[in-house]
Motif scaffolding. Structure first.
Motif, PDB file in Angstrom:
ATOM      1  N   PHE A   1       2.691 -24.444  20.567  1.00  0.00           N
ATOM      2  CA  PHE A   1       2.991 -24.257  21.979  1.00  0.00           C
ATOM      3  C   PHE A   1       4.437 -23.850  22.215  1.00  0.00           C
ATOM      4  CE2 PHE A   1      -0.795 -26.768  21.882  1.00  0.00           C
ATOM      5  CZ  PHE A   1      -1.533 -26.296  22.945  1.00  0.00           C
TER       6      PHE A   1
ATOM      7  N   GLN B 265      -0.744 -32.366  12.996  1.00  0.00           N
ATOM      8  CA  GLN B 265      -0.405 -32.544  14.394  1.00  0.00           C
ATOM      9  C   GLN B 265       0.900 -31.839  14.746  1.00  0.00           C
ATOM     10  OE1 GLN B 265      -2.513 -34.034  16.412  1.00  0.00           O
ATOM     11  NE2 GLN B 265      -1.200 -33.570  18.159  1.00  0.00           N
ATOM     12  N   GLU B 266       1.868 -31.914  13.831  1.00  0.00           N
ATOM     13  CA  GLU B 266       3.147 -31.251  14.094  1.00  0.00           C
ATOM     14  C   GLU B 266       2.958 -29.747  14.178  1.00  0.00           C
ATOM     15  OE1 GLU B 266       5.839 -32.603  11.060  1.00  0.00           O
ATOM     16  OE2 GLU B 266       6.338 -34.404  12.208  1.00  0.00           O
ATOM     17  N   GLU B 267       2.149 -29.242  13.269  1.00  0.00           N
ATOM     18  CA  GLU B 267       1.896 -27.807  13.269  1.00  0.00           C
ATOM     19  C   GLU B 267       1.271 -27.397  14.600  1.00  0.00           C
ATOM     20  OE1 GLU B 267       1.329 -26.453   9.427  1.00  0.00           O
ATOM     21  OE2 GLU B 267      -0.265 -25.035   9.955  1.00  0.00           O
ATOM     22  N   HIS B 268       0.337 -28.187  15.037  1.00  0.00           N
ATOM     23  CA  HIS B 268      -0.347 -27.874  16.289  1.00  0.00           C
ATOM     24  C   HIS B 268       0.614 -27.930  17.475  1.00  0.00           C
ATOM     25  CE1 HIS B 268      -3.561 -27.428  19.110  1.00  0.00           C
ATOM     26  NE2 HIS B 268      -3.217 -28.550  19.709  1.00  0.00           N
ATOM     27  N   ALA B 269       1.464 -28.948  17.508  1.00  0.00           N
ATOM     28  CA  ALA B 269       2.414 -29.081  18.621  1.00  0.00           C
ATOM     29  C   ALA B 269       3.364 -27.886  18.659  1.00  0.00           C
ATOM     30  CB  ALA B 269       3.216 -30.374  18.493  1.00  0.00           C
ATOM     31  N   ASN B 270       3.766 -27.425  17.497  1.00  0.00           N
ATOM     32  CA  ASN B 270       4.724 -26.324  17.443  1.00  0.00           C
ATOM     33  C   ASN B 270       4.122 -25.008  17.896  1.00  0.00           C
ATOM     34  OD1 ASN B 270       6.465 -27.671  14.546  1.00  0.00           O
ATOM     35  ND2 ASN B 270       6.651 -28.102  16.710  1.00  0.00           N
TER      36      ASN B 270
END
Lengths: 188, 188
Positions: free
Chosen positions: A142, A135-140
DNA sequence: TTCATTTTGTGATTTTTGTCACAGGCTGAT
DNA sequence: ATCAGCCTGTGACAAAAATCACAAAATGAA
């Protein structure tokens, strides 16, 4: 076939035969038709799901439009954690995108199992760790990348997304207008 | 003063006096000057930090520019989980933004404590759950809201961000150019 | 196959945001 | 108080993306 799930579980925690049996014996695979819901906005989420086959789409509705926040494919675990954890109505819906088979880990059963077996709680912690990293990877994505770069990242890292999810659905997931994504796709 | 941390821990898990003592006795508060690093890109993250006072900034460097991926204030827990979990070099750095006091939970010690006490592992799982919920919410900001709406969301939900973090630092966190954020701020 | 429905491509245009350049302000150290 | 260094505001312009409208293509059911 339980093989995939077994391997996934074993790769995440060293479960004894007892703990493993305890975990597996309490569940069954559950087939779900395309377009069916596992969770609807306003309902309280009761379980974590493991996707054996097909895929799930998590989305939020804003001004009548659906915004996809997650796609979960084979060998992924999914839930709506905020709702699950606090037993509050979910802001999101979870729907199948194809004919799908999931294994359902209900919260009730999981908490019971956590109490019975330290190893299973350890498995739960490991699962959460992996979900958080993803999830953190995905948020970053953006913050670090432009829309075009996000698209390129996805085709490199998750090519199956393009093959199985419609462009319209993918666009909201990447925070891009459908038309823009269509144009990005033309020009490499 | 350990009061805040004690309350935070107690609010997340029902620890017995023994487990609680075990957890607390292995740590000490650690003051860190403004601008000092807890983790530098390329290093392996060894611990989870609890912020008692001050704040931490997590950032990624792209083309020589720093992109802030997280701000952690009083009563927050922070780590670089991907690096911590797999003992691989971190892509991110963690730096203080003010005079700061943190409590350091080293991975080594935590794993040891997890083994000694089921209650502490349960606390660890609860902590991860909360971190994951927060992270999901943050990631969805970018899919659901426009830059202006993201700014409005932040001033409503996290007003302290504006008061303590410079506009330049905040802009990359919101995925907006510094100048654009400056203009958004003028017009409500 | 045929037809209705959904999905995708594309042009024209508007809106938003980014980039560059620079001036004014603020801050902290000497 | 003064000065250097960073932070912020702002104008002019360029670039990117959104929006609107509609045609073409794909899909799925009868």
């Amino acid at each position: 076939m339980t093989g995939i799930l077994e391997n996934r579980i074993k790769s995440m925690a060293n479960l004894s035969a007892e703990a493993f049996g305890l975990l597996m014996n309490s569940m069954q695979p559950k087939p779900i038709g395309k377009g069916q819901y596992l969770l609807k906005e306003g309902q309280v989420c009761k379980a974590i799901y493991y996707v054996e086959k097909g895929y799930l789409r998590t989305f939020y509705t804003k001004d009548g439009k659906e915004i996809n926040t997650r796609f979960s494919f084979e060998n992924d675990f999914v839930t709506e954690l905020k709702s699950l954890r606090s037993a509050i109505p979910s802001d999101y819906s979870i729907q199948t995108g194809e004919e799908t088979v999931v294994w359902e880990f209900t919260k009730e059963k999981l908490l019971d199992l956590y109490g019975q077996s330290v190893e299973i709680e350890s498995f739960g912690r490991n699962l959460l760790e992996q979900m958080l990293i993803d999830q953190e990877e995905h948020a970053n994505l953006f913050k670090i990348y432009s829309p075009t770069e996000r698209y390129q990242y996805v085709i490199r890292q998750f090519p199956h997304l393009l093959q199985r999810v419609s462009l319209s659905h993918l666009s909201s997931y990447l925070g891009i207008a459908r038309e823009t994504l269509s144009r990005i796709r033309k020009n490499p």
